[in-house]
Design a protein around this motif. Sequence first.
Motif, PDB file in Angstrom:
ATOM      1  N   ILE A 275       0.854  -1.203   0.000  1.00 24.16           N
ATOM      2  CA  ILE A 275       0.000   0.000   0.000  1.00 24.16           C
ATOM      3  C   ILE A 275       0.885   1.246   0.000  1.00 24.16           C
ATOM      4  N   HIS A 276       1.908   1.205   0.844  1.00 26.62           N
ATOM      5  CA  HIS A 276       2.842   2.341   0.927  1.00 26.62           C
ATOM      6  C   HIS A 276       3.570   2.549  -0.412  1.00 26.62           C
ATOM      7  N   MET A 277       4.044   1.455  -1.023  1.00 22.77           N
ATOM      8  CA  MET A 277       4.771   1.558  -2.298  1.00 22.77           C
ATOM      9  C   MET A 277       3.845   2.049  -3.417  1.00 22.77           C
ATOM     10  N   ARG A 278       2.569   1.646  -3.313  1.00 23.40           N
ATOM     11  CA  ARG A 278       1.607   2.115  -4.314  1.00 23.40           C
ATOM     12  C   ARG A 278       1.350   3.604  -4.158  1.00 23.40           C
ATOM     13  N   GLN A 279       1.227   4.046  -2.902  1.00 23.95           N
ATOM     14  CA  GLN A 279       1.009   5.483  -2.651  1.00 23.95           C
ATOM     15  C   GLN A 279       2.166   6.306  -3.202  1.00 23.95           C
ATOM     16  N   LYS A 284       1.798  -0.752  -8.780  1.00 22.59           N
ATOM     17  CA  LYS A 284       0.426  -0.502  -9.238  1.00 22.59           C
ATOM     18  C   LYS A 284      -0.411  -1.761  -9.083  1.00 22.59           C
ATOM     19  N   ALA A 285      -1.735  -1.557  -9.131  1.00 16.79           N
ATOM     20  CA  ALA A 285      -2.677  -2.672  -9.045  1.00 16.79           C
ATOM     21  C   ALA A 285      -3.945  -2.254  -9.772  1.00 16.79           C
ATOM     22  N   ASP A 286      -4.766  -3.251 -10.139  1.00 16.59           N
ATOM     23  CA  ASP A 286      -5.968  -2.942 -10.926  1.00 16.59           C
ATOM     24  C   ASP A 286      -7.184  -2.578 -10.086  1.00 16.59           C
ATOM     25  N   GLY A 287      -7.154  -2.847  -8.818  1.00 11.38           N
ATOM     26  CA  GLY A 287      -8.338  -2.591  -7.992  1.00 11.38           C
ATOM     27  C   GLY A 287      -7.941  -2.105  -6.620  1.00 11.38           C
ATOM     28  N   GLU A 294      -3.525  -8.362  -6.808  1.00 12.87           N
ATOM     29  CA  GLU A 294      -2.208  -8.615  -7.410  1.00 12.87           C
ATOM     30  C   GLU A 294      -1.513  -7.271  -7.638  1.00 12.87           C
ATOM     31  N   TYR A 295      -0.231  -7.246  -7.377  1.00 14.56           N
ATOM     32  CA  TYR A 295       0.535  -6.003  -7.476  1.00 14.56           C
ATOM     33  C   TYR A 295       1.653  -6.146  -8.506  1.00 14.56           C
ATOM     34  N   PHE A 296       1.981  -5.022  -9.151  1.00 19.04           N
ATOM     35  CA  PHE A 296       3.023  -4.996 -10.179  1.00 19.04           C
ATOM     36  C   PHE A 296       3.910  -3.777  -9.976  1.00 19.04           C
ATOM     37  N   LEU A 297       5.156  -3.912 -10.384  1.00 18.45           N
ATOM     38  CA  LEU A 297       6.045  -2.742 -10.336  1.00 18.45           C
ATOM     39  C   LEU A 297       5.685  -1.774 -11.443  1.00 18.45           C
ATOM     40  N   THR A 298       5.738  -0.499 -11.152  1.00 20.22           N
ATOM     41  CA  THR A 298       5.658   0.490 -12.233  1.00 20.22           C
ATOM     42  C   THR A 298       7.089   0.691 -12.715  1.00 20.22           C
ATOM     43  N   GLU A 299       7.268   1.476 -13.760  1.00 20.80           N
ATOM     44  CA  GLU A 299       8.619   1.756 -14.250  1.00 20.80           C
ATOM     45  C   GLU A 299       9.451   2.377 -13.125  1.00 20.80           C
ATOM     46  N   ASP A 300       8.852   3.362 -12.432  1.00 17.62           N
ATOM     47  CA  ASP A 300       9.564   4.008 -11.328  1.00 17.62           C
ATOM     48  C   ASP A 300       9.892   3.020 -10.227  1.00 17.62           C
TER      49      ASP A 300
END
Length: 306
Positions: A275-279, A284-287, A294-300
């Motif tokens: 959650i912290h990394m997404r903020q 990123k995640a779809d929902g 499920e979570y994925f790395l963004t480019e950053d």
Amino acid sequence: MSIPFVRDYDFEYGRCDQLSPMVQRVVADNPGPFTYTGTGVFIIGDVNVAVIDPGPTTPAHVAALEKALEGRAVTHVLVTHHHIDHSPMAQPLAEAHGCKVYGYGLQPRPPQGGEVRLEAGDDLTFKPDVEIRDGEIIEGDGWTIEAIHTPGHTSNHLCYDLREENTLFSGDHIMGWSTSVVSPPDGDMGDYLNSLRRVYDRHFNILRPTHGPAITDVDVFVKAYLDHRLAREAQIANALKSGLNSIFDIVSDLYAEIDKRLHPAAAHSVLSHLIHMRQEGRVKADGPDGLKQEYFLTEDGKKGAA
Ligand SMILES: [Zn+2]
């Protein structure tokens, strides 16, 4: 560097120990997986005292506290947070001494239901008489305490700085025997990391957590505590990079060595990191955030993990 945990200390249930010129402690007989050897109740001052986190209302503990406070007046009851191993005795003690209970107040983010129970439990009846905020000073007979808001373990967690001894009563924010539970939604990893940095920046002489022994090598310990979380975050980023996208796959990979019964708690810890990394835009995640997401790395994210 691993955390230099401290776990050994001299105590006896119900005994009142003088720990420093201004601090005494009574340990309650409520040992357990979240309380270690039990709740350490701190008494500050000499005749007119403050009591921090009076603990549970078990008869043996109530009697021990009464004995420790015999012939003295409690002028302030201070609470770090609303968990049942910390706050239930606050109101009865304050009533017996005709004083007030001080604390942050209700959780800014109350539980939504359905959370996995990871802590000793919430004291849902807890309501301080006086709501205090970050930086507030409480003065008593010969002692001065500053409240420091340290959200993370819970959103309403306060630590208390005893100015005369440069001592921080760190509650469950920083503990010598274990890492702290940070479980969403009330627990927040971003807040937690900031709250660790705030304690580090103040360079206390000693930390006195509610559970277990004091931490005397404060800066080294807090730095290691912080580094541990940052290392965990880097491991999670690596797991995502290697194609592990569900929290349970990440937990099985990162926590392969630990008892499977602790995996649900580990899953919540991984979720709080995600959650912290997404903020921060690294993941990123779809929902909506949750254990099944499920979570994925963004480019950053690749940069962030480096
Ligand atoms: Zn707690």
